[in-house]
Motif scaffolding. Sequence first.
Motif, PDB file in Angstrom:
ATOM      1  N   VAL A   1       3.526 -16.843   1.334  1.00 22.29           N
ATOM      2  CA  VAL A   1       4.308 -16.241   2.625  1.00 22.29           C
ATOM      3  C   VAL A   1       5.407 -15.399   2.050  1.00 22.29           C
ATOM      4  CG1 VAL A   1       5.593 -16.581   4.480  1.00 22.29           C
ATOM      5  CG2 VAL A   1       3.711 -18.020   4.140  1.00 22.29           C
ATOM      6  N   GLU A   2       6.207 -15.644   1.139  1.00 17.83           N
ATOM      7  CA  GLU A   2       7.083 -14.720   0.705  1.00 17.83           C
ATOM      8  C   GLU A   2       6.691 -13.524  -0.001  1.00 17.83           C
ATOM      9  OE1 GLU A   2      11.193 -13.160  -0.002  1.00 17.83           O
ATOM     10  OE2 GLU A   2      10.184 -14.887   1.324  1.00 17.83           O
ATOM     11  N   ALA A   3       5.615 -13.777  -0.763  1.00 16.07           N
ATOM     12  CA  ALA A   3       5.104 -12.507  -1.491  1.00 16.07           C
ATOM     13  C   ALA A   3       4.338 -11.613  -0.545  1.00 16.07           C
ATOM     14  CB  ALA A   3       3.829 -12.916  -2.481  1.00 16.07           C
ATOM     15  N   ILE A   4       3.830 -12.148   0.431  1.00 16.33           N
ATOM     16  CA  ILE A   4       3.094 -11.299   1.361  1.00 16.33           C
ATOM     17  C   ILE A   4       4.096 -10.356   2.321  1.00 16.33           C
ATOM     18  CG2 ILE A   4       1.352 -11.371   3.522  1.00 16.33           C
ATOM     19  CD1 ILE A   4       0.050 -13.769   2.245  1.00 16.33           C
ATOM     20  N   ALA A   5       4.837 -11.362   2.788  1.00 17.81           N
ATOM     21  CA  ALA A   5       6.055 -10.719   3.570  1.00 17.81           C
ATOM     22  C   ALA A   5       6.711  -9.588   2.908  1.00 17.81           C
ATOM     23  CB  ALA A   5       7.033 -11.705   4.218  1.00 17.81           C
ATOM     24  N   GLN A   6       7.252  -9.838   1.625  1.00 15.67           N
ATOM     25  CA  GLN A   6       7.631  -8.594   0.913  1.00 15.67           C
ATOM     26  C   GLN A   6       6.942  -7.475   0.644  1.00 15.67           C
ATOM     27  OE1 GLN A   6       9.559  -9.846  -2.758  1.00 15.67           O
ATOM     28  NE2 GLN A   6      10.965 -11.423  -1.845  1.00 15.67           N
ATOM     29  N   HIS A   7       5.688  -7.583   0.416  1.00 17.62           N
ATOM     30  CA  HIS A   7       4.793  -6.443   0.117  1.00 17.62           C
ATOM     31  C   HIS A   7       4.758  -5.837   1.506  1.00 17.62           C
ATOM     32  CE1 HIS A   7       1.499  -4.442  -1.353  1.00 17.62           C
ATOM     33  NE2 HIS A   7       0.623  -4.863  -0.491  1.00 17.62           N
ATOM     34  N   ALA A   8       4.515  -6.577   2.552  1.00 15.56           N
ATOM     35  CA  ALA A   8       4.363  -5.810   3.839  1.00 15.56           C
ATOM     36  C   ALA A   8       5.558  -5.078   4.358  1.00 15.56           C
ATOM     37  CB  ALA A   8       4.063  -6.810   4.914  1.00 15.56           C
ATOM     38  N   GLY A   9       6.612  -5.647   4.027  1.00 21.04           N
ATOM     39  CA  GLY A   9       7.923  -5.252   4.325  1.00 21.04           C
ATOM     40  C   GLY A   9       8.165  -3.892   3.382  1.00 21.04           C
ATOM     41  N   ALA A  10       7.699  -3.803   2.404  1.00 23.23           N
ATOM     42  CA  ALA A  10       7.891  -2.552   1.600  1.00 23.23           C
ATOM     43  C   ALA A  10       7.113  -1.488   1.828  1.00 23.23           C
ATOM     44  CB  ALA A  10       7.800  -2.891  -0.053  1.00 23.23           C
ATOM     45  N   HIS A  11       6.111  -1.722   2.917  1.00 31.99           N
ATOM     46  CA  HIS A  11       5.219  -0.475   3.216  1.00 31.99           C
ATOM     47  C   HIS A  11       4.862  -0.621   4.755  1.00 31.99           C
ATOM     48  CE1 HIS A  11       4.423   0.143  -1.023  1.00 31.99           C
ATOM     49  NE2 HIS A  11       4.059  -1.345  -1.180  1.00 31.99           N
ATOM     50  N   PRO A  12       6.208  -0.212   5.597  1.00 33.01           N
ATOM     51  CA  PRO A  12       5.939  -0.174   6.984  1.00 33.01           C
ATOM     52  C   PRO A  12       4.857   0.068   7.651  1.00 33.01           C
ATOM     53  CG  PRO A  12       8.046   0.414   6.221  1.00 33.01           C
ATOM     54  CD  PRO A  12       7.077   0.254   5.101  1.00 33.01           C
ATOM     55  N   ALA A  13       4.157  -0.355   8.483  1.00 35.02           N
ATOM     56  CA  ALA A  13       3.119   0.026   9.451  1.00 35.02           C
ATOM     57  C   ALA A  13       3.388   1.382   9.951  1.00 35.02           C
ATOM     58  CB  ALA A  13       2.395  -1.078  10.254  1.00 35.02           C
TER      59      ALA A  13
END
Length: 304
Positions: free
Chosen positions: A292-304
């Motif tokens: 979850v942390e890895a997914i959230a960090q990745h998503a957070g670095a590339h905002p929709a």
Amino acid sequence: MSADVARSPELYAEANGQKLCYQTFGDGRAPVILLIMGLGAQMILWDDSFCEQLARRGYRVIRFDNRDIGRSSRVDAPVKVDFADLVMKQMRGEKIEAPYALKDLAADAAGLLDALGVQRAHVVGASMGGMIAQEMAINFPDRLASMTSIMSSSGNPALPPPTHEAAAVLMAPPPATRAEYIATFKKTWIVLRAGAFPADEARDEERAALNFERGLNPMGVARQLLAIFASGDRRKKLNGVKVPALVIHGDADPLVRLAAGEDTARNIPGAKLVVVKTMGHAIPSTVSAQVVEAIAQHAGAHPA
């Protein structure tokens, strides 16, 4: 435990000519994470707690049944599958016919985003779901803010095969009764987790029963398997992907070996690889927070 996370009932949407069953977690106004499950796997194999953890990180989480699985549309196309024959045809580079391909499943997922009014999403797929996420990045790049491929493959036919034990549970005959299904489910996940995970094993009977109640479709599993083989090698197309990509893979995966994750990351420009120790072909509770942390960090670095 989950009272602070809003959750919809199971709902339905028309998407790419299919009726897909889906469910949402979290704030309906938040950025979307779309979760895509793997071969023969219903959406509920994205555990409620996993979805809730992502929702608590500030996302609207959507999970759904792919076509031919669970409560989504079933395709009327009888098929016969010989796993060994498919492997040989793949190695020889022969064309494999199938009622649909992974790109069609990717179009289903993009159609679900359309139906829900979501312009761009963080797309996360596990196993075959990772392959579908890759196809979305290839064919629908403007719909993805980021892509995460978990315990998946590029389709490279030269990758190491599953262990004998993992291949055996994958190709076992479908069980005929509820009791047989529950026993088979428990055995399958002991093999795929590739280790002792008592907390997860304790919940397997409950998970299996819910799967059974939602509805099984062995012919759908066969069609999905054909779709994987018919879709072939994605490496050349992945070389052109510009969607920010994260690849997560377990170092103990007996079904889709770690080399497949390494190969996937190597073939997507700029992709980041995260190797999770002790993780097999599942996301057990012991590593769920790390994933979850890895997914959230990745998503957070590339905002929709």
